[in-house]
Design an enzyme around this catalytic site. Structure first.
Site, PDB file in Angstrom:
ATOM      1  N   ASN A  82     112.361  21.318   1.014  1.00  0.00           N
ATOM      2  CA  ASN A  82     112.977  22.058   2.099  1.00  0.00           C
ATOM      3  C   ASN A  82     113.748  23.244   1.530  1.00  0.00           C
ATOM      4  O   ASN A  82     113.145  24.210   1.134  1.00  0.00           O
ATOM      5  CB  ASN A  82     113.839  21.197   3.016  1.00  0.00           C
ATOM      6  CG  ASN A  82     114.244  21.978   4.266  1.00  0.00           C
ATOM      7  OD1 ASN A  82     113.526  22.904   4.647  1.00  0.00           O
ATOM      8  ND2 ASN A  82     115.355  21.662   4.877  1.00  0.00           N
ATOM      9  N   THR A  94     107.232  20.991  -0.703  1.00  0.00           N
ATOM     10  CA  THR A  94     108.612  21.470  -0.547  1.00  0.00           C
ATOM     11  C   THR A  94     109.662  20.385  -0.756  1.00  0.00           C
ATOM     12  O   THR A  94     109.382  19.186  -0.626  1.00  0.00           O
ATOM     13  CB  THR A  94     108.798  22.052   0.878  1.00  0.00           C
ATOM     14  OG1 THR A  94     110.042  22.745   0.949  1.00  0.00           O
ATOM     15  CG2 THR A  94     108.790  20.977   1.944  1.00  0.00           C
ATOM     16  N   THR A 141     109.936  26.551  -1.117  1.00  0.00           N
ATOM     17  CA  THR A 141     108.719  25.803  -0.822  1.00  0.00           C
ATOM     18  C   THR A 141     107.664  26.515  -1.625  1.00  0.00           C
ATOM     19  O   THR A 141     107.867  27.645  -2.031  1.00  0.00           O
ATOM     20  CB  THR A 141     108.432  25.892   0.694  1.00  0.00           C
ATOM     21  OG1 THR A 141     109.480  25.245   1.386  1.00  0.00           O
ATOM     22  CG2 THR A 141     107.106  25.303   1.079  1.00  0.00           C
ATOM     23  N   SER A 157     107.218  20.289  10.693  1.00  0.00           N
ATOM     24  CA  SER A 157     107.131  21.279   9.612  1.00  0.00           C
ATOM     25  C   SER A 157     106.436  22.538  10.104  1.00  0.00           C
ATOM     26  O   SER A 157     105.761  22.533  11.133  1.00  0.00           O
ATOM     27  CB  SER A 157     106.330  20.683   8.461  1.00  0.00           C
ATOM     28  OG  SER A 157     106.106  21.626   7.449  1.00  0.00           O
TER      29      SER A 157
HETATM   30  O1  DON Z   1     108.481  22.053   6.335  1.00  0.00           O
HETATM   31  C1  DON Z   1     109.000  23.119   6.640  1.00  0.00           C
HETATM   32  O2  DON Z   1     108.593  23.819   7.535  1.00  0.00           O
HETATM   33  C2  DON Z   1     110.171  23.613   5.819  1.00  0.00           C
HETATM   34  N1  DON Z   1     110.894  22.523   5.275  1.00  0.00           N
HETATM   35  C3  DON Z   1     109.660  24.539   4.776  1.00  0.00           C
HETATM   36  C4  DON Z   1     110.757  25.188   4.005  1.00  0.00           C
HETATM   37  C5  DON Z   1     110.381  26.478   3.420  1.00  0.00           C
HETATM   38  O3  DON Z   1     109.286  26.950   3.559  1.00  0.00           O
HETATM   39  C6  DON Z   1     111.414  27.214   2.689  1.00  0.00           C
HETATM   40  N2  DON Z   1     110.835  28.338   1.985  1.00  0.00           N
HETATM   41  N3  DON Z   1     111.176  29.421   1.839  1.00  0.00           N
END
Ligand code: DON
Length: 558
Positions: free
Chosen positions: A388, A386, A368, A439
């Site tokens: 994801n 992101t 992200t 999220s």
């Molecule tokens: O929206 C969310 O909370 C997650 N899909 C974010 C994913 C994320 O931050 C991965 N990063 N390291």
């Protein structure tokens, strides 16, 4: 303090921790994960664009130069603070397709099929990024679509030189790309891994970006690009239909607003849990003299863990898409509620998360990304976006040149069953057609007297909110420079699993021993980094930008 933290960071992360990329400027600043994308934002500012123009251009550029998270096939959230003091948020989170249903990721035994939830066409939500970026541009930008998209198209068409890090990522994900011919074609040189130093061109992506430049959202949600998405879905049991694409709309939402020691805190409302939890935690901590207790002291860390424990427990129960479930945001972010919630805080003893076993945090890799943009008129933009997981579901839409997200795993596929960040949820976040998955992304702007002070946010799944909490407290409670506030090591607790995770240096051995004696668990340290807060701060008439030194990024100011 600053020198101490810098030395500490060099000592702690001798190999992977580069020096903070820091710049001080007066007219504009962009801090992002990609030095090329930051330069694009700066070019747009220098051209006379405002922070919104620059943020949109940076977003499109990230889809070219930082493909693990920058995206056209994913979603994001944007917090904008306008020069006139108004603060807005734009939700362009992905949505469940119309044919999605609650139990779609459950196998015959009723267990979550993790492969299906993460690595399949069904794992993709209806993308929101293109609609969101164009909406922001349309409402608050000053340049036209062609101007802000031109740099991204140029980068995709003419290519750019791959650096060590991105080439390394491609290698790391090579086996997954091999499952899909279009993915292999995009991320390799005729099937062989691409090396650092190679010129990387993305002709299909350039065509898609050009279609968006020519036709706006219709260039993506209708016409040939939409046809390519739907054809790929139909050939692979995916759910996204033409109707899903045509119907996708970003939503302007009232920001979550809180206050902390005289500062205003503006962050993302549901369907992100970020803003609500951030304000809730700050409210629980405000009655304590954190400055006096000191950064990293047993008292401070204990207080913060206990605030985290309570806030994340509320996340699992109460947070979901406000268009589908009632989210008690005003209650959760009120100072009264925080007082009640913290009434059972014991300064000597760790709280007790209910004894449900939840999974571990998923592996944290660059998945992200957050970027912050400011101009000299007083407009400020804080964006987190992101796919994801890193490179989403690894599926490039054949002919269209962009990756699909696997955001559907952010839903609670089964009550109390952890997702890839170990987060559990219940009915508030169950899958429903057209619903947005919960999220943790927390793009945040801190203002004082109506003027922006700090723009921050982070990747890191469940850890995002705690990263933002710590950057904010480092600035407000500990009076750190932006460089120190971002560089300082961090810790994380998310209620379940009931363990403290921390970067080395965040909790000293002595403090860890004291916390353990109080009943805190998991204090065996970790070399993993937490978050990546590409931030901007206004100080003494200057605009400071820092790209988090934990990973290579780039600030561009002038
Ligand atoms: O929206 C969310 O909370 C997650 N899909 C974010 C994913 C994320 O931050 C991965 N990063 N390291």
């Amino acid at each position: 303090m600053k020198r101490f933290l810098l030395l500490l960071s060099l000592f702690i992360f001798p190999v992977s921790f580069a020096l903070a990329e820091y710049q001080r400027a007066t007219q504009g600043m962009v801090s992002s994960r990609s030095d090329i994308a930051s330069e694009v934002g700066k070019e747009i500012l220098a051209l006379g664009g405002n922070a919104i123009d620059a943020a949109v251009a940076t977003g499109f550029a990230l889809s070219v130069t930082y493909p693990s998270a920058g995206n056209l096939g994913g979603g994001g959230f944007m917090v904008i603070s306008l020069a006139n003091g108004e603060v807005l948020t734009l939700d362009y989170r992905e949505k469940a397709p119309a044919t999605a249903h609650r139990d779609m990721f459950l196998d015959d035994k009723g267990d979550v099929d993790r492969e299906l939830a993460l690595n399949s066409h069904q794992s993709a939500g209806v993308p929101g990024s293109v609609a969101g970026l164009l909406e922001a541009l349309d409402k608050y930008g000053s340049l036209n679509r062609e101007q802000v998209l031109a740099p991204a198209i140029r980068l995709a068409e003419e290519g750019f030189i791959l650096n060590q890090e991105i080439a390394g990522q491609f290698r790391g994900h090579f086996n997954s790309f091999r499952n899909y011919p279009a993915s292999l074609a995009k991320f390799s040189a005729n099937g062989s891994p691409l090396n650092a130093g190679a010129l990387w061109r993305q002709p299909d992506l350039a065509r898609t970006l050009s279609a968006i430049s020519d036709k706006g959202r219709d260039g993506f949600y209708k016409g040939s690009v939409a046809d390519l998405i739907v054809a790929d879905m139909q050939a692979n049991n995916g759910l996204i239909s033409h109707e899903d694409l045509i119907n996708y709309q970003p939503v302007w939402r009232a920001p979550v607003h809180g206050s902390y020691r005289g500062y205003d805190v503006w962050s993302m409302p549901a369907p992100s849990s970020g803003g609500v939890l951030l304000v809730q935690m700050l409210n629980m901590l405000e009655p304590y003299n954190i400055e006096k207790l000191g950064w990293g002291s047993t008292e401070t860390v204990h207080l913060m863990i206990e605030a985290q424990r309570r806030a994340y427990a509320d996340r699992a129960e109460h947070l979901g898409d406000p268009d589908y479930v009632e989210v008690p945001s005003s209650m959760l972010t009120s100072k009264d509620y925080a007082r009640q919630r913290f009434a059972n805080f014991d300064p000597q003893v760790a709280g007790d998360s209910a004894k449900i076993t939840a999974g571990n945090w998923g592996e944290e890799s660059p998945q992200t990304t957050h970027y912050s943009v400011a101009d000299d008129e007083g407009n400020a933009v804080s964006v987190t976006t992101t796919l994801n997981r890193s490179y989403g579901n690894h599926i490039v839409v054949p002919g269209a040149g962009f990756l699909l997200n696997n955001e559907m795993d952010d839903f609670s596929s089964k009550p109390n069953s952890p997702n890839s960040y170990g987060l559990i949820g219940r009915t508030a976040n169950e899958i429903q057609p057209g619903k947005r998955m919960l999220s943790s992304m927390s793009p945040t702007i801190i203002t004082r007297d109506g003027k922006p002070v700090l723009l921050t946010g982070s990747p890191g799944g469940s850890t995002i909110i705690n990263t933002v909490l710590q950057v904010v407290m480092n600035v407000i409670d500990h009076h750190m420079s932006l460089e120190d506030a971002v560089t300082s090591p961090r810790f994380h607790h998310q209620w379940m699993p009931d363990v403290v995770r921390y970067e080395i240096g965040a909790i000293s051995d002595e403090v860890a021993a004291e916390l353990e004696a109080m009943g805190h668990q998991g204090l065996n340290g970790s070399r993993r980094t937490i978050g990546e807060a590409n931030s901007v701060m206004f100080e003494n008439g200057f605009i400071d930008g820092v790209s988090d030194p934990r990973i290579v990024g780039g600030v561009a100011g002038f």
